[in-house]
Design a protein around this motif. Structure first.
Motif, PDB file in Angstrom:
ATOM      1  N   ASP A 146       0.865  -1.281   0.047  1.00 53.56           N
ATOM      2  CA  ASP A 146      -0.041  -0.015  -0.080  1.00 53.56           C
ATOM      3  C   ASP A 146       0.965   1.476   0.037  1.00 53.56           C
ATOM      4  O   ASP A 146       0.603   2.300   0.677  1.00 53.56           O
ATOM      5  CB  ASP A 146      -0.822   0.057   1.108  1.00 53.56           C
ATOM      6  CG  ASP A 146      -1.795  -1.139   1.366  1.00 53.56           C
ATOM      7  OD1 ASP A 146      -2.106  -1.732   0.166  1.00 53.56           O
ATOM      8  OD2 ASP A 146      -2.276  -1.732   2.300  1.00 53.56           O
ATOM      9  N   ARG A 147       1.903   1.323  -0.888  1.00 50.90           N
ATOM     10  CA  ARG A 147       2.928   2.208  -0.645  1.00 50.90           C
ATOM     11  C   ARG A 147       2.152   3.614  -1.172  1.00 50.90           C
ATOM     12  O   ARG A 147       2.557   4.463  -0.678  1.00 50.90           O
ATOM     13  CB  ARG A 147       3.989   1.936  -1.735  1.00 50.90           C
ATOM     14  CG  ARG A 147       4.985   3.013  -1.828  1.00 50.90           C
ATOM     15  CD  ARG A 147       6.030   2.686  -2.990  1.00 50.90           C
ATOM     16  NE  ARG A 147       7.130   3.893  -2.796  1.00 50.90           N
ATOM     17  CZ  ARG A 147       8.160   3.271  -2.086  1.00 50.90           C
ATOM     18  NH1 ARG A 147       7.890   2.305  -1.333  1.00 50.90           N
ATOM     19  NH2 ARG A 147       9.282   4.281  -2.143  1.00 50.90           N
ATOM     20  N   GLU A 148       1.349   3.805  -2.402  1.00 50.58           N
ATOM     21  CA  GLU A 148       0.812   4.958  -2.643  1.00 50.58           C
ATOM     22  C   GLU A 148      -0.076   5.769  -1.640  1.00 50.58           C
ATOM     23  O   GLU A 148      -0.097   6.707  -1.456  1.00 50.58           O
ATOM     24  CB  GLU A 148      -0.057   4.734  -4.035  1.00 50.58           C
ATOM     25  CG  GLU A 148       0.789   4.345  -5.147  1.00 50.58           C
ATOM     26  CD  GLU A 148      -0.096   4.263  -6.448  1.00 50.58           C
ATOM     27  OE1 GLU A 148      -1.264   4.702  -6.419  1.00 50.58           O
ATOM     28  OE2 GLU A 148       0.568   4.078  -7.788  1.00 50.58           O
ATOM     29  N   GLN A 149      -0.881   4.662  -0.968  1.00 49.44           N
ATOM     30  CA  GLN A 149      -1.764   5.288   0.145  1.00 49.44           C
ATOM     31  C   GLN A 149      -0.953   5.985   1.237  1.00 49.44           C
ATOM     32  O   GLN A 149      -1.448   6.880   1.939  1.00 49.44           O
ATOM     33  CB  GLN A 149      -2.758   4.049   0.636  1.00 49.44           C
ATOM     34  CG  GLN A 149      -3.667   3.556  -0.443  1.00 49.44           C
ATOM     35  CD  GLN A 149      -3.242   2.290  -1.190  1.00 49.44           C
ATOM     36  OE1 GLN A 149      -2.142   2.394  -1.448  1.00 49.44           O
ATOM     37  NE2 GLN A 149      -4.046   1.561  -1.455  1.00 49.44           N
ATOM     38  N   LYS A 150       0.142   5.092   1.495  1.00 48.25           N
ATOM     39  CA  LYS A 150       1.136   5.896   2.607  1.00 48.25           C
ATOM     40  C   LYS A 150       1.708   6.990   2.250  1.00 48.25           C
ATOM     41  O   LYS A 150       1.658   8.039   3.186  1.00 48.25           O
ATOM     42  CB  LYS A 150       2.050   4.763   3.027  1.00 48.25           C
ATOM     43  CG  LYS A 150       1.415   3.591   3.685  1.00 48.25           C
ATOM     44  CD  LYS A 150       2.271   2.333   3.949  1.00 48.25           C
ATOM     45  CE  LYS A 150       1.961   1.219   4.688  1.00 48.25           C
ATOM     46  NZ  LYS A 150       2.632   0.018   4.976  1.00 48.25           N
ATOM     47  N   ILE A 151       1.970   7.089   0.978  1.00 45.84           N
ATOM     48  CA  ILE A 151       2.805   8.329   0.494  1.00 45.84           C
ATOM     49  C   ILE A 151       1.550   9.314   0.498  1.00 45.84           C
ATOM     50  O   ILE A 151       1.915  10.479   1.004  1.00 45.84           O
ATOM     51  CB  ILE A 151       3.074   8.230  -0.942  1.00 45.84           C
ATOM     52  CG1 ILE A 151       4.361   7.411  -0.719  1.00 45.84           C
ATOM     53  CG2 ILE A 151       3.385   9.354  -1.565  1.00 45.84           C
ATOM     54  CD1 ILE A 151       5.029   6.981  -2.343  1.00 45.84           C
ATOM     55  N   ALA A 152       0.411   9.263   0.046  1.00 46.24           N
ATOM     56  CA  ALA A 152      -0.587  10.009  -0.068  1.00 46.24           C
ATOM     57  C   ALA A 152      -0.963  10.527   1.262  1.00 46.24           C
ATOM     58  O   ALA A 152      -1.248  11.736   1.698  1.00 46.24           O
ATOM     59  CB  ALA A 152      -1.777   9.494  -0.525  1.00 46.24           C
ATOM     60  N   PHE A 153      -0.900   9.745   2.284  1.00 44.70           N
ATOM     61  CA  PHE A 153      -1.223  10.103   3.635  1.00 44.70           C
ATOM     62  C   PHE A 153      -0.099  11.143   4.384  1.00 44.70           C
ATOM     63  O   PHE A 153      -0.563  12.226   4.742  1.00 44.70           O
ATOM     64  CB  PHE A 153      -1.149   8.941   4.748  1.00 44.70           C
ATOM     65  CG  PHE A 153      -1.427   9.236   6.089  1.00 44.70           C
ATOM     66  CD1 PHE A 153      -2.522   9.910   6.687  1.00 44.70           C
ATOM     67  CD2 PHE A 153      -0.245   9.166   6.915  1.00 44.70           C
ATOM     68  CE1 PHE A 153      -2.415  10.105   7.945  1.00 44.70           C
ATOM     69  CE2 PHE A 153      -0.278   9.511   8.108  1.00 44.70           C
ATOM     70  CZ  PHE A 153      -1.519   9.909   8.749  1.00 44.70           C
ATOM     71  N   VAL A 154       1.109  10.863   4.011  1.00 45.13           N
ATOM     72  CA  VAL A 154       2.187  11.704   4.751  1.00 45.13           C
ATOM     73  C   VAL A 154       2.181  13.073   3.652  1.00 45.13           C
ATOM     74  O   VAL A 154       2.106  14.157   4.504  1.00 45.13           O
ATOM     75  CB  VAL A 154       3.386  11.047   4.283  1.00 45.13           C
ATOM     76  CG1 VAL A 154       4.742  11.921   4.496  1.00 45.13           C
ATOM     77  CG2 VAL A 154       3.649   9.822   5.295  1.00 45.13           C
ATOM     78  N   ASN A 155       1.814  13.016   2.459  1.00 46.07           N
ATOM     79  CA  ASN A 155       1.730  14.306   1.931  1.00 46.07           C
ATOM     80  C   ASN A 155       0.537  15.144   2.218  1.00 46.07           C
ATOM     81  O   ASN A 155       0.485  16.210   2.207  1.00 46.07           O
ATOM     82  CB  ASN A 155       1.565  13.972   0.333  1.00 46.07           C
ATOM     83  CG  ASN A 155       2.928  13.640  -0.438  1.00 46.07           C
ATOM     84  OD1 ASN A 155       3.781  13.758   0.158  1.00 46.07           O
ATOM     85  ND2 ASN A 155       2.786  12.775  -1.518  1.00 46.07           N
ATOM     86  N   SER A 156      -0.542  14.412   2.767  1.00 48.99           N
ATOM     87  CA  SER A 156      -1.698  15.075   3.292  1.00 48.99           C
ATOM     88  C   SER A 156      -1.499  15.932   4.310  1.00 48.99           C
ATOM     89  O   SER A 156      -2.311  16.716   4.835  1.00 48.99           O
ATOM     90  CB  SER A 156      -3.076  14.241   3.161  1.00 48.99           C
ATOM     91  OG  SER A 156      -2.766  13.266   4.495  1.00 48.99           O
ATOM     92  N   LEU A 157      -0.426  15.504   5.193  1.00 51.33           N
ATOM     93  CA  LEU A 157       0.070  16.417   6.435  1.00 51.33           C
ATOM     94  C   LEU A 157       0.347  17.811   6.175  1.00 51.33           C
ATOM     95  O   LEU A 157       0.400  18.627   6.976  1.00 51.33           O
ATOM     96  CB  LEU A 157       1.000  15.640   7.097  1.00 51.33           C
ATOM     97  CG  LEU A 157       0.653  13.912   7.623  1.00 51.33           C
ATOM     98  CD1 LEU A 157       1.981  13.432   8.128  1.00 51.33           C
ATOM     99  CD2 LEU A 157      -0.375  13.961   8.582  1.00 51.33           C
TER     100      LEU A 157
END
Length: 396
Positions: A146-157
């Motif tokens: 789930d790399r993309e979801q994790k990246i998206a979460f960090v970017n949303s911060l």
């Protein structure tokens, strides 16, 4: 990287230069490429380390040869003056001369051996750093679910990258950070205690104190840098160490953090300040009216700080600034900034204005991204648990 200030044979000098270049440079470039995502960040400047050292050793060698020449000239002049003296007096002069020369040669040999031992210690430090960095790299190369979801979460911060006016005090427990603050009247008098293995980040006036940092591995320092991203990157950095100051300097340099100020306090400080059985203290502190507990006479600062190591650093111009609590830190930091010395500059340049991981270039700032995700998701921003327990192996 601290070596003796006496002359050394060419083979030892060459071995030192070759080992430093062979180990630090490729590791630094690889590390910065992985962590900073290929952005322009300055790797460890090997030349800046080796050039002053080599020049210092050449200068000492020239001084040694010049002194030998002067000794020979004085001996022959004195021997000529005694040409009419009796043989016993001339023999005594010659014996004294040879005895002095032999003693000087023994001292020189002892310094060479000390340097070679220091070189071995340095290369072990670099080897250890290389091995620790390899472990980090191995973890970064493992596939992520789930790399993309994790990246998206960090970017949303939307974590902004900004700098503060604080000074970061960096070092394991027991190396004098609390004592240094107390001498500056910026903290309470320290109590002797053993390290409990915990790490905290404590804000004291204009200082950020990393309490109980457990080591100088890239992973430990990366976790600390994650918290710096949240709190703001400090304006300057003071590293607390011992005579093996090359260890933190190497590890920090591999992460793009260069040219810190350093404090190396004497392990005997409290014993000299508060001697057992009511004896006379060897260190006397006097309030200067501005809150700083100054050492009087100032010459006794050598009982508070490891001045021999300071002298080595000044001699070899290693790009780090030895300081004491007598220094005007505010003025010193300003002078360093005016001179372009900002330890976190290359680290911040790599981050940009906001922490953001690109999908198409997902290795960008990979280690920091993973630790930020763990800090948020697994540890719920519990700083103490994060610093003490988080590892890259948690990121699966």
């Amino acid at each position: 990287m601290l070596c003796s200030n006496q002359p050394f044979p060419r083979r030892v000098r060459n071995a030192c230069m070759e080992k430093i270049v062979a180990l630090i440079l490729p590791v630094a470039i690889d590390a910065l490429g992985a962590i900073m995502g290929g952005r322009s960040a300055k790797p460890v400047d090997v030349g800046a380390i080796t050039r002053p050292l080599e020049e210092a050793m050449k200068r000492r060698e020239q001084e040694y040869q010049a002194q030998r020449q002067r000794d020979n000239e004085l001996f022959h002049q004195r021997f000529e003056e005694l040409k009419n003296a009796n043989a016993a007096e001339r023999d005594r002069l010659m014996q004294d001369f040879h005895r002095e020369q032999e003693q000087r040669d023994r001292e020189r040999q002892a310094e060479q051996e000390r340097y070679e031992a220091r070189l071995l210690e340095l290369t072990r430090t670099i080897d250890d750093s290389q091995e620790e960095l390899k472990k980090v790299t191995d973890q970064l190369q493992k596939p992520i679910k789930d790399r993309e979801q994790k990246i998206a979460f960090v970017n949303s911060l939307n974590l902004p990258i900004h700098q503060t006016n604080s000074l970061l005090l960096l070092g394991p427990k027991g190396l004098g950070k609390s004592t240094f603050l107390w001498l500056l009247n910026e903290g309470p008098k320290p109590k002797q205690s053993r390290s409990d293995g915990t790490v905290e980040i404590l804000h004291v006036s204009g200082f950020v104190d990393s309490i109980g940092l457990r080591g100088w591995t890239p992973e430990e320092l990366l976790k600390l840098l994650v918290l710096m991203i949240y709190d703001g990157i400090p304006k300057d950095l003071i590293v607390f160490g011992n005579d093996r100051i090359d260890q933190p300097i190497t590890s920090l340099g591999l992460l793009g953090v260069n040219h810190p100020m350093i404090v190396i306090m004497s392990s005997d400080f409290w014993r000299n300040l508060e001697p057992a059985r009511g004896g006379e203290p060897r260190i006397h502190l006097v309030d200067d009216g501005k809150g700083v507990r100054r050492v009087e006479p100032e010459a006794h600062l050598e009982r508070v700080y490891n001045t021999p190591v300071y002298e080595d650093i000044k001699e070899f111009q290693l790009g780090i600034t030895p300081i004491t609590h007598h220094d005007n830190l505010e003025l010193l930091v300003q002078k360093r900034e005016d001179a372009g010395i900002r330890p976190f500059r290359f680290f911040m340049d790599g981050l940009g204005q906001q922490f953001h991981v690109e999908m198409e270039n997902s290795h960008n700032m990979e280690a920091l991204f993973r630790f930020i995700y763990l800090y948020e998701k697994k540890y719920g921003r519990d700083r103490l648990k994060f610093m003490n327990n988080a590892t890259l192996q948690d990121f699966k």
